[in-house]
Design a protein around this motif. Structure first.
Motif, PDB file in Angstrom:
ATOM      1  N   SER A 165      28.314 -78.433  42.907  1.00  0.00           N
ATOM      2  CA  SER A 165      27.669 -79.460  43.721  1.00  0.00           C
ATOM      3  C   SER A 165      26.182 -79.173  43.897  1.00  0.00           C
ATOM      4  O   SER A 165      25.359 -80.095  43.896  1.00  0.00           O
ATOM      5  N   THR A 166      25.787 -77.903  44.039  1.00  0.00           N
ATOM      6  CA  THR A 166      24.378 -77.588  44.258  1.00  0.00           C
ATOM      7  C   THR A 166      23.543 -77.833  43.006  1.00  0.00           C
ATOM      8  O   THR A 166      22.401 -78.303  43.101  1.00  0.00           O
ATOM      9  N   SER A 167      24.083 -77.534  41.830  1.00  0.00           N
ATOM     10  CA  SER A 167      23.322 -77.752  40.601  1.00  0.00           C
ATOM     11  C   SER A 167      23.080 -79.238  40.366  1.00  0.00           C
ATOM     12  O   SER A 167      21.968 -79.647  39.999  1.00  0.00           O
ATOM     13  N   VAL A 168      24.086 -80.052  40.598  1.00  0.00           N
ATOM     14  CA  VAL A 168      23.924 -81.501  40.430  1.00  0.00           C
ATOM     15  C   VAL A 168      22.932 -82.052  41.448  1.00  0.00           C
ATOM     16  O   VAL A 168      22.062 -82.866  41.116  1.00  0.00           O
ATOM     17  N   ALA A 169      23.037 -81.593  42.674  1.00  0.00           N
ATOM     18  CA  ALA A 169      22.123 -82.081  43.714  1.00  0.00           C
ATOM     19  C   ALA A 169      20.677 -81.723  43.390  1.00  0.00           C
ATOM     20  O   ALA A 169      19.763 -82.530  43.616  1.00  0.00           O
ATOM     21  N   LEU A 181      19.317 -81.278  40.364  1.00  0.00           N
ATOM     22  CA  LEU A 181      18.838 -82.110  39.259  1.00  0.00           C
ATOM     23  C   LEU A 181      18.458 -83.502  39.737  1.00  0.00           C
ATOM     24  O   LEU A 181      17.427 -84.050  39.336  1.00  0.00           O
ATOM     25  N   VAL A 182      19.271 -84.071  40.593  1.00  0.00           N
ATOM     26  CA  VAL A 182      18.940 -85.391  41.138  1.00  0.00           C
ATOM     27  C   VAL A 182      17.659 -85.299  41.961  1.00  0.00           C
ATOM     28  O   VAL A 182      16.813 -86.199  41.940  1.00  0.00           O
ATOM     29  N   GLY A 195      14.426 -85.538  39.944  1.00  0.00           N
ATOM     30  CA  GLY A 195      14.143 -86.804  39.290  1.00  0.00           C
ATOM     31  C   GLY A 195      15.109 -87.234  38.212  1.00  0.00           C
ATOM     32  O   GLY A 195      14.936 -88.299  37.611  1.00  0.00           O
ATOM     33  N   VAL A 196      16.139 -86.438  37.931  1.00  0.00           N
ATOM     34  CA  VAL A 196      17.148 -86.877  36.971  1.00  0.00           C
ATOM     35  C   VAL A 196      17.874 -88.082  37.563  1.00  0.00           C
ATOM     36  O   VAL A 196      18.369 -88.028  38.694  1.00  0.00           O
ATOM     37  N   ALA A 197      17.912 -89.160  36.820  1.00  0.00           N
ATOM     38  CA  ALA A 197      18.520 -90.392  37.330  1.00  0.00           C
ATOM     39  C   ALA A 197      19.997 -90.174  37.631  1.00  0.00           C
ATOM     40  O   ALA A 197      20.716 -89.551  36.853  1.00  0.00           O
ATOM     41  N   ARG A 198      20.440 -90.686  38.774  1.00  0.00           N
ATOM     42  CA  ARG A 198      21.838 -90.502  39.184  1.00  0.00           C
ATOM     43  C   ARG A 198      22.791 -91.105  38.164  1.00  0.00           C
ATOM     44  O   ARG A 198      23.854 -90.543  37.902  1.00  0.00           O
ATOM     45  N   ARG A 199      22.396 -92.190  37.532  1.00  0.00           N
ATOM     46  CA  ARG A 199      23.273 -92.829  36.548  1.00  0.00           C
ATOM     47  C   ARG A 199      23.357 -92.026  35.254  1.00  0.00           C
ATOM     48  O   ARG A 199      24.226 -92.277  34.414  1.00  0.00           O
ATOM     49  N   LEU A 222      13.215 -84.674  30.118  1.00  0.00           N
ATOM     50  CA  LEU A 222      13.635 -83.770  29.050  1.00  0.00           C
ATOM     51  C   LEU A 222      15.078 -83.323  29.249  1.00  0.00           C
ATOM     52  O   LEU A 222      15.862 -83.228  28.293  1.00  0.00           O
ATOM     53  N   ILE A 223      15.439 -83.059  30.503  1.00  0.00           N
ATOM     54  CA  ILE A 223      16.815 -82.637  30.800  1.00  0.00           C
ATOM     55  C   ILE A 223      17.793 -83.770  30.544  1.00  0.00           C
ATOM     56  O   ILE A 223      18.909 -83.555  30.055  1.00  0.00           O
ATOM     57  N   GLU A 224      17.388 -85.000  30.855  1.00  0.00           N
ATOM     58  CA  GLU A 224      18.256 -86.144  30.583  1.00  0.00           C
ATOM     59  C   GLU A 224      18.560 -86.266  29.099  1.00  0.00           C
ATOM     60  O   GLU A 224      19.689 -86.559  28.706  1.00  0.00           O
ATOM     61  N   LYS A 225      17.532 -86.057  28.255  1.00  0.00           N
ATOM     62  CA  LYS A 225      17.703 -86.222  26.813  1.00  0.00           C
ATOM     63  C   LYS A 225      18.322 -84.998  26.158  1.00  0.00           C
ATOM     64  O   LYS A 225      19.132 -85.122  25.244  1.00  0.00           O
TER      65      LYS A 225
END
Length: 525
Positions: A240-244, A246-247, A250-254, A295-298
């Motif tokens: 849960s902390t890693s996802v939070a 990233l969001v 600026g990583v898009a929630r979608r 960059l992380i998104e891609k």
């Protein structure tokens, strides 16, 4: 004279009177007189009474003896029963006997394991099968799953799992989720601890959590196959902390579902130790945080590059090979994969090769890497083919070198499309080769979509312009230029460069090529 004595026996039940006759009473028979007869008669009565009393005493003594004997026998019987009862209790195995038996059974199981090459040293204290036969069934079952003796030795605690109670329920659950049986072997090699897990308590909640992270149900088995260790994580912990985080950057929630599907290892990364230091280091190099998020998104796998062991040494190698520090952000943004490879050997190999092929010096090599960092991973075969193509077109080696330094992408384009563009340039545009030397990026634009339409417009108006003025702008900007009365010098010969702002734009579903240019038809080799 007759003497009578009375003896009192101290028993509560009776009083015994004993008449003792004097020796004078017992005498020789004499002629009895009347008084004597009376005495004799009286004496007989007393003797008879004495006899009766003695009989009574005897009877009572016998009765008392019988009672005492009966009591003794009863006590003996009771004592015997106690002895038999006590004996029957201790006829069962004692705790010591049971302990010794367990030790012997475990010794036999250990002997079996050693016989097949398994070291049982780590199994002390673990509940194991009582017999070697049951242990053999477990080993056979694991081997049918594809595990070897070496695999079992790597995690011998798996032998504490029951086939029916642990292994089969877990494997059935994974199969129902869609995990392929062909992947079970590698799955268990990476995370054998899953066989200890409870389906309801441990596994099902993790799967539910993954689905809540927008991972599609059909992608769940793919995620588990890529990263089976995720089944051992706590829901409120690292995941849960890693996802939070990233969001938060600026990583898009979608996009989170897709990011985790492509690189689920993120769920096991600690924010403070891995993710945050990596993001902050890229920011220090000049990449904006939002650009890092894109960059992380891609390419979410870049988070798995070791910061201290790989990323920082690679950045130092870039600087060593003449890449300017001001260009590091652009270089990494264009080709982030370079952070995760053994970069230094590739840099020296490619620089040596280009120097031998087109006489490219160290400083020029740095400029080439800045403009197209993918050059470090480009094989020598296409490079040689492109150099030969330019020579066939009439370019000198010095001109080829200038073109490569100006636009190194020309070494990676589809050579057949390049031939079509050069033929049009030579036959329709009426220009000299020096125009291409000055603007080699000409080959990166689409012939049908950009070059032909714009050339026809300029030719129709009779304008004379450089290739850079003609092509190095968007369609909207070109329309605006057509309204000018004169060609501004400030808009000529513009050198194309990577624009970081384009990276920070929201990611679209139809992502462009890594060599993102204005071209629509050209393809890179």
């Amino acid at each position: 004279m007759k003497i009578a004595t009375c003896i009192g026996i101290t028993k509560p039940s009776f009083l015994l009177v004993n008449y003792e006759l004097s020796t004078l009473t017992i005498c020789k028979p004499q002629i009895a007189s009347a008084s004597t007869r009376w005495i004799s008669s009286n004496c007989r009565e007393r003797l008879e009474l004495l006899r009766k009393l003695q009989c009574s005493v005897s009877v009572r003594s016998f009765a008392s003896t019988s009672v005492d004997s009966s009591l003794s026998k009863s006590d003996a019987i009771h004592s015997g029963r106690k002895q038999r009862k006590s004996s029957s209790l201790y006829s069962q195995p004692s705790l010591l006997d049971m302990k010794n038996e367990r030790i012997q059974n475990r010794a036999r199981v250990y002997e079996f394991l050693r016989g097949i090459g398994i070291c049982p040293d780590e199994l002390d204290g673990l509940e194991l099968p009582v017999t070697a036969e049951v242990m053999r069934e477990r080993v056979d079952f694991l081997q049918k799953l594809g595990l070897t003796i070496e695999d079992i030795n790597n995690y011998p605690l798996v032998l504490g799992c029951s086939v029916k109670k642990n292994m089969i329920p877990v494997l059935d659950y994974l199969g129902k989720l869609g995990v392929r049986k062909s992947t079970f072997t590698e799955f268990l090699r990476r995370y054998p601890q899953v066989l200890h897990a409870s389906v309801v308590v441990d596994l099902a909640p993790v799967v539910t959590y993954l689905q809540g992270m927008d991972i599609k149900p059909n992608d769940i088995p793919l995620v588990l196959e890529k990263y089976p260790e995720v089944l051992g994580f706590k829901l409120e912990g690292t995941m849960s902390t890693s996802v939070a985080y990233l969001v938060g950057i600026g990583v898009a929630r979608r996009e989170i579902g897709g990011v985790l599907t492509r690189y689920p290892e993120i769920l096991g990364m600690r924010v403070g130790r891995i993710i945050k230091p990596f993001v902050e280091y890229l920011e220090c190099l000049g990449i904006p945080r939002l650009a890092v998020a894109r960059l992380i998104e891609k390419r979410p796998h870049i988070l798995g590059f070791g910061l201290e062991k790989r990323v920082k040494p690679n950045v130092e190698s870039l600087i060593e090979y003449e890449v300017r520090e001001t260009s590091l952000a652009s270089v990494i943004a264009q080709y982030p994969e370079m952070l995760g490879i053994d970069l230094s050997p590739k840099l020296i190999s490619q620089r040596t090769f280009l120097n031998s092929l087109i006489d490219l010096g160290p400083a020029d090599f740095g400029r080439v890497v800045e403009k197209m960092p993918q050059i470090i991973s480009l094989s020598s075969t296409p490079i040689v083919k492109h150099v030969e193509f330019f020579k066939e077109c009439g370019f000198s080696l010095e001109q080829v070198k200038k073109m490569v330094v100006g636009c190194p992408q020309i070494l990676a384009l589809n050579i057949d499309i390049m031939k079509l563009s050069f033929n049009y340039f030579e036959s329709k545009m009426g220009r000299v080769l020096d125009d291409l030397v000055a603007f080699p990026a000409f080959f990166t634009y689409g012939l049908e979509s950009t070059i032909k339409p714009r050339h026809k417009v300029v030719a129709k108006r009779g304008l004379k312009c450089s290739l850079a003025w003609l092509l190095n702008c968007s369609d909207e900007k070109f329309e605006e230029k057509m309204s000018y009365d004169t060609i501004g010098l400030e808009e000529m010969d513009m050198e194309s460069s990577f624009d970081m702002n384009t990276l920070m734009q929201p990611r679209s579903d139809d992502s462009a090529s890594d060599f993102d240019e204005d071209s629509g038809d050209d393809e890179y080799v």
